[in-house]
Design a protein around this motif. Structure first.
Motif, PDB file in Angstrom:
ATOM      1  N   THR A 179       0.842  -1.194   0.000  1.00  0.00           N
ATOM      2  CA  THR A 179       0.000   0.000   0.000  1.00  0.00           C
ATOM      3  C   THR A 179       0.878   1.246   0.000  1.00  0.00           C
ATOM      4  O   THR A 179       1.790   1.369   0.824  1.00  0.00           O
ATOM      5  N   TYR A 180       0.606   2.130  -0.950  1.00  0.00           N
ATOM      6  CA  TYR A 180       1.269   3.430  -1.001  1.00  0.00           C
ATOM      7  C   TYR A 180       0.205   4.519  -1.029  1.00  0.00           C
ATOM      8  O   TYR A 180      -0.672   4.518  -1.909  1.00  0.00           O
ATOM      9  N   SER A 183      -3.517   3.541  -1.478  1.00  0.00           N
ATOM     10  CA  SER A 183      -3.874   2.649  -2.585  1.00  0.00           C
ATOM     11  C   SER A 183      -3.110   1.331  -2.446  1.00  0.00           C
ATOM     12  O   SER A 183      -1.889   1.350  -2.255  1.00  0.00           O
ATOM     13  N   THR A 184      -3.840   0.206  -2.549  1.00  0.00           N
ATOM     14  CA  THR A 184      -3.226  -1.114  -2.393  1.00  0.00           C
ATOM     15  C   THR A 184      -3.040  -1.776  -3.749  1.00  0.00           C
ATOM     16  O   THR A 184      -3.935  -1.749  -4.598  1.00  0.00           O
ATOM     17  N   TYR A 185      -1.881  -2.372  -3.935  1.00  0.00           N
ATOM     18  CA  TYR A 185      -1.521  -3.016  -5.197  1.00  0.00           C
ATOM     19  C   TYR A 185      -1.197  -4.484  -4.904  1.00  0.00           C
ATOM     20  O   TYR A 185      -0.558  -4.799  -3.896  1.00  0.00           O
TER      21      TYR A 185
END
Length: 297
Positions: A179-180, A183-185
């Motif tokens: 998460t950055y 927003s989670t990837y």
């Protein structure tokens, strides 16, 4: 690379090409793929391309095993993150090993690289790891998740290693997340199959996911073993190339600057050999460093 093409015009052409590639691929992928589309789009290495942004190669999986799906708690993987001089897109720009076969009692490592923050990031990224194991009725059991921390970064990239150990015989899948800024990837799925005895490789075929590369940019290469469930480890080593990691069926690689002048009007760069080895076997593949052909005289 020492070349008569290293001029302001050459540099400008390369940067314009990068912007066009990124812009066109962003348009093409503006719509999130469905689970079935996502699976089919990552089923293997794409044909050679001169793009410096590369899709993740994935090894072939046994057709008898259907990977866990969104119904089992899997998240659709995001597009690869992309860092080249600056952050272009957040996410996993280094995916975990797509497929590993290990002997009972051995451990396996999942190495990833993520990007999504500023160049200097004083604290490590937190990487949740989800784990599914195949039950006897061919359904998936979601195991308790764990979280590992990355290294700190001064170049906009976080490297993280998760060690899977103590796995019982059977098929296991893993998915990682990061998460950055809210927003989670999600990463691609990674399969680890645990077997009771060693299965030596009888052949190796290596495939880079592009035949044309730029020095110091990130690319990937995959080793396909025969039989596909071989437990033989794959190692990588060749001059003027850095492999990360140096073992595994799918690894990232970067090339050094290559001194010389490209005289070829057919190949877009100077040739460089990549080498993978396993169980006393070796295979080579050639990439071309530079990105530009020699103009016709």
């Amino acid at each position: 690379m020492t070349s008569r093409f290293q001029s302001p015009v050459h540099i400008l052409l390369v940067l314009i090409t990068l912007l066009l590639i990124i812009g066109s691929q962003t348009t093409q992928h503006a719509v999130q793929a469905s689970p079935s589309e996502s699976s089919s789009s990552h089923s293997g290495i794409k044909p050679p391309t001169s793009s410096i942004e590369n899709a993740s190669p994935k090894a072939e999986i046994p057709q008898a095993v259907t990977p866990p799906s969104t119904a089992d708690g899997v998240n659709n993987p995001n597009r690869d993150g992309f860092w080249f001089l600056v952050l272009w897109r957040a996410g996993f720009n280094g995916q975990p090993q797509a497929q590993q076969y290990i002997i009972l009692g051995d451990s396996a490592q999942l190495n990833v690289q993520t990007t999504g923050g500023p160049i200097i990031w004083p604290s490590p990224a937190r990487i949740p790891v989800n784990h599914w194991s195949l039950k006897s009725d061919n359904t998936w059991l979601k195991e308790p998740s764990t979280t590992v921390k990355s290294n700190t970064t001064i170049n906009g990239l976080h490297d993280t290693t998760y060690t899977a150990s103590g796995l019982p015989v059977g098929v296991h899948y893993f998915q990682m997340a990061v998460t950055y800024f809210g927003s989670t990837y999600y990463s691609e799925l990674a399969m680890i199959t645990v077997v009771e005895k060693e299965t030596p490789a009888t052949a190796i075929d290596i495939q880079p996911n592009t035949s044309v590369v730029f020095a110091n940019a990130d690319y990937r290469i995959q080793a396909n073993l025969t039989p596909v469930n071989s437990t033989s480890p794959v190692s990588w080593a060749s001059p003027n190339v850095t492999y990360l990691p140096t073992t595994g069926r799918v690894v990232r690689f970067k090339t050094n600057e290559i001194a010389g002048i490209n005289e070829s009007t057919e190949q877009a760069g100077l040739p460089l050999t990549l080498t993978g080895q396993t169980n006393g076997l070796q295979d080579n593949a050639t990439v071309y460093v530079g990105g530009l052909k020699s103009p016709d005289n």
